[in-house]
Design an enzyme around this catalytic site. Structure first.
Site, PDB file in Angstrom:
ATOM      1  CG  HIS A  85      34.843  38.048  37.050  1.00  0.00           C
ATOM      2  ND1 HIS A  85      34.261  37.324  38.174  1.00  0.00           N
ATOM      3  CD2 HIS A  85      35.222  39.041  37.661  1.00  0.00           C
ATOM      4  CE1 HIS A  85      34.475  37.733  39.094  1.00  0.00           C
ATOM      5  NE2 HIS A  85      35.054  38.995  39.213  1.00  0.00           N
TER       6      HIS A  85
ATOM      7  CG  ASP B  36      38.829  38.675  43.659  1.00  0.00           C
ATOM      8  OD1 ASP B  36      38.762  38.884  42.469  1.00  0.00           O
ATOM      9  OD2 ASP B  36      37.785  38.318  44.321  1.00  0.00           O
ATOM     10  CG  HIS B  37      36.467  35.405  40.906  1.00  0.00           C
ATOM     11  ND1 HIS B  37      35.331  35.338  41.467  1.00  0.00           N
ATOM     12  CD2 HIS B  37      36.712  36.954  41.377  1.00  0.00           C
ATOM     13  CE1 HIS B  37      34.921  35.981  42.282  1.00  0.00           C
ATOM     14  NE2 HIS B  37      35.552  37.201  42.422  1.00  0.00           N
TER      15      HIS B  37
ATOM     16  CG  HIS C 135      32.125  42.811  38.876  1.00  0.00           C
ATOM     17  ND1 HIS C 135      32.245  43.605  39.895  1.00  0.00           N
ATOM     18  CD2 HIS C 135      33.148  41.765  38.795  1.00  0.00           C
ATOM     19  CE1 HIS C 135      33.604  43.169  40.571  1.00  0.00           C
ATOM     20  NE2 HIS C 135      34.041  42.072  40.053  1.00  0.00           N
TER      21      HIS C 135
ATOM     22  CG  HIS D  15      38.111  41.135  38.865  1.00  0.00           C
ATOM     23  ND1 HIS D  15      36.830  41.528  39.241  1.00  0.00           N
ATOM     24  CD2 HIS D  15      38.582  42.001  37.695  1.00  0.00           C
ATOM     25  CE1 HIS D  15      36.832  42.835  38.656  1.00  0.00           C
ATOM     26  NE2 HIS D  15      37.852  43.274  37.580  1.00  0.00           N
TER      27      HIS D  15
ATOM     28  CG  HIS E 175      33.484  38.154  47.200  1.00  0.00           C
ATOM     29  ND1 HIS E 175      34.750  38.533  47.203  1.00  0.00           N
ATOM     30  CD2 HIS E 175      33.594  38.434  45.521  1.00  0.00           C
ATOM     31  CE1 HIS E 175      35.374  38.605  46.334  1.00  0.00           C
ATOM     32  NE2 HIS E 175      34.598  38.581  45.178  1.00  0.00           N
TER      33      HIS E 175
ATOM     34  CG  ASP F 118      32.486  39.192  42.014  1.00  0.00           C
ATOM     35  OD1 ASP F 118      32.398  38.006  42.995  1.00  0.00           O
ATOM     36  OD2 ASP F 118      33.704  39.376  42.101  1.00  0.00           O
TER      37      ASP F 118
HETATM   38 FE    FE Z   1      35.621  38.917  43.194  1.00  0.00          FE
HETATM   39 ZN    ZN Z   2      35.456  40.414  40.648  1.00  0.00          ZN
END
Ligand code: FE
Ligand code: ZN
Length: 255
Positions: free
Chosen positions: A56, A60-61, A114, A58, A171, A133
């Site tokens: 996805h 942080d990915h 998400h 985001h 995570h 996530d």
């Molecule tokens: Fe994440």
């Molecule tokens: Zn995420």
């Protein structure tokens, strides 16, 4: 021969994964929270990243991708639905599409909730699913873009995979997830012993992922919204599981 999976801790609490096919030498990187630990893991094994699978959009990915691509020539695969906000894709995929890592073929599973374009990747021969996530160890991602019903349906798709499937999530939230899970399902012996095992693993600095789908089915409250004991504890006996899920998810948001 099945894929060799490596778990790579990144940032404060993210995970990336490597999936290596020995037959062809191909290596996929699943999500790129930051480049340095991934580059170090590739170098340590003498592997070259040939493929990147993005779950996805985001940051942080995906935010380590440019730095990874500066020294590795990899094709990028991500959701067609989110092509406008993902890094440039070489292959844009949707539900049911095939993704190959070397000789092994996997399937794309759309798991909105998400984010609206979140996807998971299932490789049945190796018995592994990359869920980031969506389904997480003892948890699930916060429902940011989709509806509660959409997230419940996404989790049901993952719950229907073979129970021995390794769930590679995004995570290290498992210890906090366990504390929350015990407020929803306090008398579940499998959950009580898993919570102890999670605390022991974290005390030794060991990752709690991947987990096994069968243990998620037995202990993850977000997969147990149809369970009699869970519904009784919520005061929602006989409720539509999607509604019980929504109640559990909103309690977690406030926890
Ligand atoms: Fe994440
Ligand atoms: Zn995420």
């Amino acid at each position: 021969m099945t894929l060799q999976i490596e778990t790579i801790p990144c940032l404060d609490d993210n995970y990336a994964y490597l999936a290596h096919d020995f037959g062809t030498g191909e290596t996929a990187v699943i999500d790129v929270p930051e480049a340095a630990p991934i580059l170090a893991a590739l170098d340590a094994r003498g592997w070259r990243a040939t493929l990147v699978l993005l779950t996805h959009h985001h940051a942080d990915h995906v935010q380590g991708l440019d730095e990874l691509l500066a020294s590795h020539d990899a094709r990028i695969i991500g959701a067609a639905a989110d092509a406008h906000r993902l890094p440039p894709l070489d292959q844009a995929v949707k539900e049911g599409d095939s993704v190959a890592i070397g000789n092994e073929t996997g399937t794309v599973i759309e798991v909105p909730g998400h984010t609206s374009g979140h996807i998971a990747f299932h490789f049945p021969q190796s018995g592994v699913a990359f869920t980031a996530d969506s389904l997480m160890a003892l948890g699930c991602g916060r429902v940011i873009e989709g509806t509660m019903t959409q997230m419940w349906e996404s989790l049901q798709k993952l719950a229907a995979l073979p129970p021995e499937t390794m769930i590679c999530s995004g995570h290290e939230y498992t210890a906090a997830n366990a504390r929350f899970a015990l407020t929803i399902d306090p008398a579940n012996p499998a959950l009580i012993s898993r919570a102890e095992a999670v605390d022991a693993a974290r005390a030794e600095g060991r990752p709690t992922v991947p987990s096994i789908l069968s243990e998620e089915l037995a202990t993850n409250p977000f997969l147990r919204a149809a369970d009699r004991d869970v519904q009784a504890h919520l005061g929602m006996t006989g409720a539509d599981p999607a509604e019980a899920f929504a109640e559990i998810r909103s309690r977690k948001d406030r926890f």
